[in-house]
Write a protein that holds these residues in place. Structure first.
Motif, PDB file in Angstrom:
ATOM      1  N   VAL A 185      38.739-106.694   8.661  1.00 52.14           N
ATOM      2  CA  VAL A 185      37.585-107.359   8.045  1.00 52.14           C
ATOM      3  C   VAL A 185      36.407-107.352   9.001  1.00 52.14           C
ATOM      4  O   VAL A 185      35.258-107.090   8.614  1.00 52.14           O
ATOM      5  N   MET A 186      36.683-107.638  10.267  1.00 49.21           N
ATOM      6  CA  MET A 186      35.600-107.676  11.257  1.00 49.21           C
ATOM      7  C   MET A 186      34.962-106.312  11.430  1.00 49.21           C
ATOM      8  O   MET A 186      33.736-106.192  11.544  1.00 49.21           O
ATOM      9  N   GLU A 187      35.805-105.269  11.448  1.00 48.23           N
ATOM     10  CA  GLU A 187      35.261-103.923  11.605  1.00 48.23           C
ATOM     11  C   GLU A 187      34.324-103.589  10.463  1.00 48.23           C
ATOM     12  O   GLU A 187      33.228-103.061  10.643  1.00 48.23           O
ATOM     13  N   LYS A 188      34.792-103.940   9.262  1.00 51.68           N
ATOM     14  CA  LYS A 188      33.988-103.644   8.084  1.00 51.68           C
ATOM     15  C   LYS A 188      32.652-104.371   8.150  1.00 51.68           C
ATOM     16  O   LYS A 188      31.593-103.838   7.844  1.00 51.68           O
ATOM     17  N   ALA A 189      32.740-105.637   8.582  1.00 53.84           N
ATOM     18  CA  ALA A 189      31.516-106.444   8.639  1.00 53.84           C
ATOM     19  C   ALA A 189      30.569-105.900   9.697  1.00 53.84           C
ATOM     20  O   ALA A 189      29.358-105.801   9.479  1.00 53.84           O
ATOM     21  N   LYS A 190      31.136-105.533  10.851  1.00 51.13           N
ATOM     22  CA  LYS A 190      30.262-105.023  11.915  1.00 51.13           C
ATOM     23  C   LYS A 190      29.628-103.709  11.523  1.00 51.13           C
ATOM     24  O   LYS A 190      28.471-103.436  11.853  1.00 51.13           O
ATOM     25  N   LYS A 191      30.380-102.911  10.764  1.00 53.90           N
ATOM     26  CA  LYS A 191      29.825-101.643  10.319  1.00 53.90           C
ATOM     27  C   LYS A 191      28.650-101.871   9.395  1.00 53.90           C
ATOM     28  O   LYS A 191      27.609-101.229   9.502  1.00 53.90           O
ATOM     29  N   LEU A 192      28.808-102.833   8.495  1.00 55.99           N
ATOM     30  CA  LEU A 192      27.721-103.177   7.582  1.00 55.99           C
ATOM     31  C   LEU A 192      26.492-103.617   8.356  1.00 55.99           C
ATOM     32  O   LEU A 192      25.361-103.240   8.043  1.00 55.99           O
ATOM     33  N   CYS A 193      26.727-104.424   9.403  1.00 58.71           N
ATOM     34  CA  CYS A 193      25.606-104.934  10.170  1.00 58.71           C
ATOM     35  C   CYS A 193      24.864-103.800  10.847  1.00 58.71           C
ATOM     36  O   CYS A 193      23.635-103.755  10.840  1.00 58.71           O
ATOM     37  N   SER A 194      25.625-102.870  11.447  1.00 50.98           N
ATOM     38  CA  SER A 194      24.939-101.817  12.179  1.00 50.98           C
ATOM     39  C   SER A 194      24.224-100.877  11.229  1.00 50.98           C
ATOM     40  O   SER A 194      23.199-100.309  11.569  1.00 50.98           O
ATOM     41  N   GLU A 195      24.756-100.724  10.012  1.00 51.91           N
ATOM     42  CA  GLU A 195      24.095 -99.831   9.064  1.00 51.91           C
ATOM     43  C   GLU A 195      22.801-100.411   8.537  1.00 51.91           C
ATOM     44  O   GLU A 195      21.814 -99.719   8.338  1.00 51.91           O
ATOM     45  N   LEU A 196      22.828-101.692   8.239  1.00 56.20           N
ATOM     46  CA  LEU A 196      21.718-102.226   7.471  1.00 56.20           C
ATOM     47  C   LEU A 196      20.641-102.874   8.326  1.00 56.20           C
ATOM     48  O   LEU A 196      19.513-102.967   7.911  1.00 56.20           O
ATOM     49  N   ALA A 197      21.013-103.368   9.483  1.00 57.88           N
ATOM     50  CA  ALA A 197      19.969-104.071  10.227  1.00 57.88           C
ATOM     51  C   ALA A 197      20.232-103.931  11.713  1.00 57.88           C
ATOM     52  O   ALA A 197      21.358-103.748  12.144  1.00 57.88           O
ATOM     53  N   ASP A 198      19.198-104.073  12.471  1.00 57.73           N
ATOM     54  CA  ASP A 198      19.314-103.957  13.917  1.00 57.73           C
ATOM     55  C   ASP A 198      19.277-105.372  14.480  1.00 57.73           C
ATOM     56  O   ASP A 198      18.201-105.921  14.731  1.00 57.73           O
ATOM     57  N   VAL A 199      20.432-105.973  14.630  1.00 62.31           N
ATOM     58  CA  VAL A 199      20.428-107.383  14.976  1.00 62.31           C
ATOM     59  C   VAL A 199      21.596-107.663  15.910  1.00 62.31           C
ATOM     60  O   VAL A 199      22.611-106.972  15.898  1.00 62.31           O
ATOM     61  N   LYS A 200      21.452-108.688  16.733  1.00 56.64           N
ATOM     62  CA  LYS A 200      22.539-109.066  17.637  1.00 56.64           C
ATOM     63  C   LYS A 200      23.680-109.636  16.812  1.00 56.64           C
ATOM     64  O   LYS A 200      23.467-110.511  15.964  1.00 56.64           O
ATOM     65  N   VAL A 201      24.858-109.164  17.081  1.00 63.47           N
ATOM     66  CA  VAL A 201      26.014-109.633  16.301  1.00 63.47           C
ATOM     67  C   VAL A 201      27.055-110.219  17.242  1.00 63.47           C
ATOM     68  O   VAL A 201      27.388-109.629  18.258  1.00 63.47           O
ATOM     69  N   GLU A 202      27.526-111.405  16.892  1.00 63.81           N
ATOM     70  CA  GLU A 202      28.658-111.970  17.632  1.00 63.81           C
ATOM     71  C   GLU A 202      29.759-112.216  16.632  1.00 63.81           C
ATOM     72  O   GLU A 202      29.495-112.621  15.496  1.00 63.81           O
ATOM     73  N   THR A 203      30.991-112.010  17.047  1.00 61.03           N
ATOM     74  CA  THR A 203      32.090-112.215  16.104  1.00 61.03           C
ATOM     75  C   THR A 203      33.025-113.293  16.619  1.00 61.03           C
ATOM     76  O   THR A 203      33.189-113.473  17.823  1.00 61.03           O
ATOM     77  N   ARG A 204      33.606-114.026  15.689  1.00 57.01           N
ATOM     78  CA  ARG A 204      34.601-115.038  16.040  1.00 57.01           C
ATOM     79  C   ARG A 204      35.723-114.937  15.029  1.00 57.01           C
ATOM     80  O   ARG A 204      35.474-114.811  13.820  1.00 57.01           O
ATOM     81  N   ILE A 205      36.936-115.046  15.534  1.00 53.99           N
ATOM     82  CA  ILE A 205      38.088-115.129  14.635  1.00 53.99           C
ATOM     83  C   ILE A 205      38.785-116.443  14.939  1.00 53.99           C
ATOM     84  O   ILE A 205      39.140-116.720  16.086  1.00 53.99           O
ATOM     85  N   GLU A 206      38.958-117.257  13.940  1.00 53.15           N
ATOM     86  CA  GLU A 206      39.568-118.558  14.161  1.00 53.15           C
ATOM     87  C   GLU A 206      40.764-118.730  13.240  1.00 53.15           C
ATOM     88  O   GLU A 206      40.934-117.999  12.277  1.00 53.15           O
ATOM     89  N   ASN A 207      41.547-119.734  13.534  1.00 51.88           N
ATOM     90  CA  ASN A 207      42.716-120.039  12.702  1.00 51.88           C
ATOM     91  C   ASN A 207      42.509-121.358  11.996  1.00 51.88           C
ATOM     92  O   ASN A 207      41.868-122.256  12.524  1.00 51.88           O
ATOM     93  N   GLY A 208      43.107-121.459  10.851  1.00 54.16           N
ATOM     94  CA  GLY A 208      43.117-122.769  10.205  1.00 54.16           C
ATOM     95  C   GLY A 208      42.631-122.697   8.776  1.00 54.16           C
ATOM     96  O   GLY A 208      42.514-121.636   8.178  1.00 54.16           O
ATOM     97  N   ASP A 209      42.327-123.856   8.233  1.00 52.28           N
ATOM     98  CA  ASP A 209      41.850-123.946   6.871  1.00 52.28           C
ATOM     99  C   ASP A 209      40.374-123.577   6.851  1.00 52.28           C
ATOM    100  O   ASP A 209      39.558-124.187   7.541  1.00 52.28           O
ATOM    101  N   ALA A 210      40.038-122.612   6.033  1.00 57.02           N
ATOM    102  CA  ALA A 210      38.691-122.051   6.068  1.00 57.02           C
ATOM    103  C   ALA A 210      37.615-123.113   5.927  1.00 57.02           C
ATOM    104  O   ALA A 210      36.612-123.101   6.633  1.00 57.02           O
ATOM    105  N   ARG A 211      37.840-124.056   4.994  1.00 60.28           N
ATOM    106  CA  ARG A 211      36.791-125.040   4.719  1.00 60.28           C
ATOM    107  C   ARG A 211      36.378-125.803   5.956  1.00 60.28           C
ATOM    108  O   ARG A 211      35.207-125.888   6.297  1.00 60.28           O
ATOM    109  N   ASP A 212      37.376-126.368   6.622  1.00 59.56           N
ATOM    110  CA  ASP A 212      37.043-127.214   7.761  1.00 59.56           C
ATOM    111  C   ASP A 212      36.574-126.393   8.944  1.00 59.56           C
ATOM    112  O   ASP A 212      35.641-126.785   9.648  1.00 59.56           O
TER     113      ASP A 212
END
Lengths: 166, 208
Positions: free
Chosen positions: A82-109
């Motif tokens: 998922v992260m790869e896909k998202a980062k690819k989208l970012c690099s294709e569409l816009a020139d912007v600083k990207v930071e990624t985080r992967i966390e565990n738990g219930d998405a809402r909280d």
């Protein structure tokens, strides 16, 4: 706020495996991120917690460690994909600083907490677009975050066009 | 010169396919850039509450470049036009008395008139304040007054005007109140077809 010449904005986009969140990300990249503001895009993927199945009488099934490892590995692979896909989208569409985080738990909280912790100015998420019944049973992450996040929340829905929406 | 053009056309004919593919490649890249620079039509729902003005202020600060007029005229803004919409609650022309009897009293026409005028003044005040805020940020803005239930009218308006983004404030109702009174921002988040930005007013007690 002083001169808005290079106003810094931190935009947190919550991504998951669904098409709707990728659509939200690409909409955000096209319409919100611009080179006039110095934007930082924060991508957050929340791994759902490992479900431990319990029967009603209290006995719990304990999986063997092999199975747990395999489940863990699968979860990590999905996260990376998922992260790869998202980062690819970012690099294709816009020139912007990207930071990624992967966390565990219930998405809402976790999304609300991370928005606070990372100091996001804006939280962008997609919405599955569930109807009333599904929403009552499955719950809506976007709804919960819109109410509980401290920062402004942008909910982007994917248009349900039957023709090729691209 | 003819010789050079002749030699030029030969490779073109042979590598014609290559030329075409590069042309196609370039054409396909352009729409992505073009879409990025398209301008957004934003609709902001305002009412008497401070929350909605805070939402407007947030949107202007963070999404519109508040720069000098000279820079704003380069035409490269993301936000093309802000539509400020205010929804007036419809005035019930009749009232049912609580006691026995059960007949409905119809409000006299003078009462109806004065209420309508008061509502119009109210709307004008709200919208002029919002317009002023937009003008400070050098963004084109227009106003719209609708009469009806705010939830439905806002969603209908976004569909009819093909807005790209809807901005609403939120009163920050708790769970119970939300279930009982209903929340405009909740309803719009579910039903509006366009993306929606919900801005909550900051908590005064906390840091910030």
């Amino acid at each position: 706020m002083a001169e808005a010449e290079a106003a810094e904005r931190r935009v947190l986009v919550a991504v998951d495996e669904s098409e709707e969140s990728m659509h939200a990300l690409s909409w955000c990249l096209k319409n919100i991120i611009s080179d006039k503001f110095s934007d930082t895009l924060l991508l957050l993927y929340v791994k759902p917690p490992r479900a431990v199945s319990t029967a009603l009488d209290g006995t719990a099934f304990l999986f063997s460690s092999d199975v747990m490892l395999a489940i863990e590995k699968y979860g990590n692979e999905v996260a990376d994909c998922v992260m790869e896909k998202a980062k690819k989208l970012c690099s294709e569409l816009a020139d912007v600083k990207v930071e990624t985080r992967i966390e565990n738990g219930d998405a809402r909280d976790v999304i609300c907490q991370m928005a606070d912790k990372l100091g996001a100015d804006l939280l962008v998420m997609g919405s599955h677009g569930y109807g009333l019944i599904k929403r009552a049973f499955l719950g809506s992450v976007s709804n919960h975050c819109a109410q509980n996040a401290k920062c402004p929340v942008m909910i982007v829905k994917k248009p349900k066009s039957t023709s090729n929406s691209h | 010169m003819d010789a050079s053009t002749a030699t030029d056309t030969a490779p073109l004919a042979a590598g014609g396919a290559v030329e075409e593919s590069t042309v196609v490649g370039m054409v396909m890249q352009e729409p992505v850039a073009a879409v990025r620079k398209s301008k957004m039509k934003v609709m902001v729902a305002v009412d008497e509450s401070e929350g909605s003005f805070y939402a407007l202020r947030w949107m202007l600060d963070h999404m519109v470049r508040r720069s000098s007029p000279a820079l704003a005229t380069d035409g490269d803004d993301e936000v093309e036009m802000i539509t400020l919409v205010h929804v007036q609650q419809p005035f019930q022309h009749y009232a049912f008395p609580a006691g026995p009897g059960g007949a409905a009293f119809y409000a006299a026409s003078s009462v109806v008139e004065s209420v309508r005028k008061a509502q119009e003044e109210n709307s004008a005040l709200i919208l002029s304040r919002a317009l002023h805020m937009c003008k400070e940020s050098t963004v084109k803005a227009e106003t719209l007054i609708l009469i009806g239930d705010p939830k439905d009218m806002i969603c209908q308006a976004t569909e009819q005007m093909h807005t790209d983004l809807l901005v609403v404030g939120s009163r920050g109702l708790g769970k119970i109140k939300r279930a009982l009174i209903g929340s405009v921002s909740d309803y719009c988040a579910h039903h509006a077809k366009c993306p929606i930005l919900i801005v909550k007013p900051p908590k005064e007690a906390s840091k910030h």
